[in-house]
Structure formats: structure tokens, C-alpha cells
Design an enzyme around this catalytic site. Structure first.
Site: not given
Ligand code: ITT
Length: 189
Positions: A147-148, A174, A7, A64-65, A12, A34, A168
Site C-alpha cells: 500500500y506504499d 517496521r 516470511t 506481521d503487519s 520485508k 494459518e 521510509k
């Protein structure tokens, strides 16, 4: 135990380190790959396969999230990082999400996280975690990332960005995917 994570996202790495204490987490940027798979699992595999050959005999992982919104047919989904275009921009992504949901009553959404592992023998493993909630009418909170500030998990009256890291991680996509991943790592040894 050492765990290489494919990453470039420092947020993350911070969460993974919190969720997997006792592991020596090291980021390895899978630069240039990609992420063109149609789903989170496919993209997680693409990322972990890009770094695994660099770390023979070690555990490697990729996350991947993204966010899937019911009323938007699952968007932004695998495009969550670049929803508002390139380069990835959190403020623009969140603004676009709110604009696309203006006047929409059904605000149900989920975060999904796919974790792909390559074990020291080169075998691949997958773990998926989900967290369901709704998209708020306006952002709130300053913790977390992405987006939290807009995501209110079911059963909580506040957004992910208003929860402590421990709160969280205990319910997040996650946190759930990594709990599965940890079991796999323990089983394989
Ligand atoms: P790497 O591919 O280098 O790991 P990335 O940020 O590009 O980093 P993804 O392709 O998996 O990662 O995109 C994930 C996006 O989904 C991320 O940029 C956020 O916009 C969103 N996202 C994922 N998990 C999130 C979380 O816990 N909180 C808020 N937003 C999250």
C-alpha cells in the site's frame, strides 16, 4: 549475528536487512501456517513458532503487519495481504481500498508492525511499531511495496513510495518495531 525470519515476502526481507545492518538475515518460509489470530501480534507469534524448532539455539523472528483505516473500522488490518481475496494481489488490494474510500473525507490510517522474536533459549518477545498518516486520493511513487503508493505519513507531503528506503525505514512501523527488537536482542545477548 544470524537471524532467521519467518516470511515469504522478499520486500520485508529487503527492509529488515536495511534496518538491521550487521545481522545475517535468512528467510525461512513458514509455508502452510494459518494466520488466523485476531491481531498482528498473534499472527507474528504463529509464524515465528512455525520456524523456531528448525533453528534451535538461534534467534528467529516474524513480522506481521498491515494497514488500519479509521473510516473502515480498522480494515484491512490483519487481512491487508489478502484484502481483495486470494491470491494476494497488490494492484487489486489498492484499487479496492480506494473504491471503499470513495467520497470519504476522513482518510486517517496507520501502518502497524508486530515483530515476534524467539531467542536462543526458546523465550518469546514482542515489539510493536506504528506509523500514522492518511490515504491519498490516488497512488503516487514507485518505491516500496504493498500500500506504499497510497500511504502519506503525517508530516510528509508524499507517499511512502516516493520516499527513499532510508527515509521510509526511519519513520515506518517496521523501522520502529525493529528498533525495539534490536534492543531486546542486545539485552539478551
Ligand atoms: P509473510 O506473512 O510471509 O511475512 P505477507 O505479505 O503475507 O508475508 P502479512 O501477512 O504480514 O505479510 O501482510 C502484510 C501486508 O500488509 C502486506 O502484504 C502489505 O499488503 C501490507 N504491508 C505491510 N507492511 C507494509 C509496508 O511497509 N508497505 C506497504 N504495505 C505493507
Amino acid at each position: 549475528m544470524k537471524l532467521f525470519v519467518a516470511t515469504h515476502n522478499a520486500h520485508k526481507i529487503r527492509e529488515i536487512s536495511q534496518i538491521l545492518p550487521g545481522f545475517e538475515i535468512e528467510a525461512d518460509d513458514p509455508e502452510g501456517v494459518e494466520e488466523n489470530a485476531p491481531d498482528f501480534s498473534g499472527n507474528a507469534l504463529i509464524k515465528v513458532r512455525a520456524i523456531a524448532p528448525r533453528h534451535p539455539g538461534s534467534w528467529c523472528m516474524a513480522d506481521d503487519s498491515g494497514l488500519e483505516v479509521e473510516a473502515l473500522g480498522g480494515a484491512p488490518g490483519v487481512r491487508s495481504a489478502r484484502y481483495a481475496g486470494e491470491p494476494s494481489d497488490t494492484a487489486r488490494n489498492n484499487a479496492l481500498l480506494l473504491a471503499n474510500l470513495e467520497g470519504v473525507a476522513d482518510r486517517r490510517a496507520n501502518f502497524t508492525c508486530a515483530v515476534a522474536l524467539v531467542d536462543p533459549f526458546g523465550r518469546e518477545h514482542l515489539a510493536i511499531g506504528r506509523c500514522f498518516g492518511i490515504i491519498a486520493l490516488a497512488p503516487s511513487g514507485a518505491a516500496g511495496f504493498g500500500y506504499d503508493p497510497l500511504f502519506v505519513p503525517d508530516g510528509y507531503g508524499k507517499s511512502f513510495a516516493e520516499l527513499s528506503a532510508e527515509e521510509k525505514n526511519s519513520i515506518s512501523h517496521r523501522g520502529r518495531a525493529l528498533a525495539e527488537a534490536r534492543k531486546t536482542i542486545k539485552e539478551v545477548g
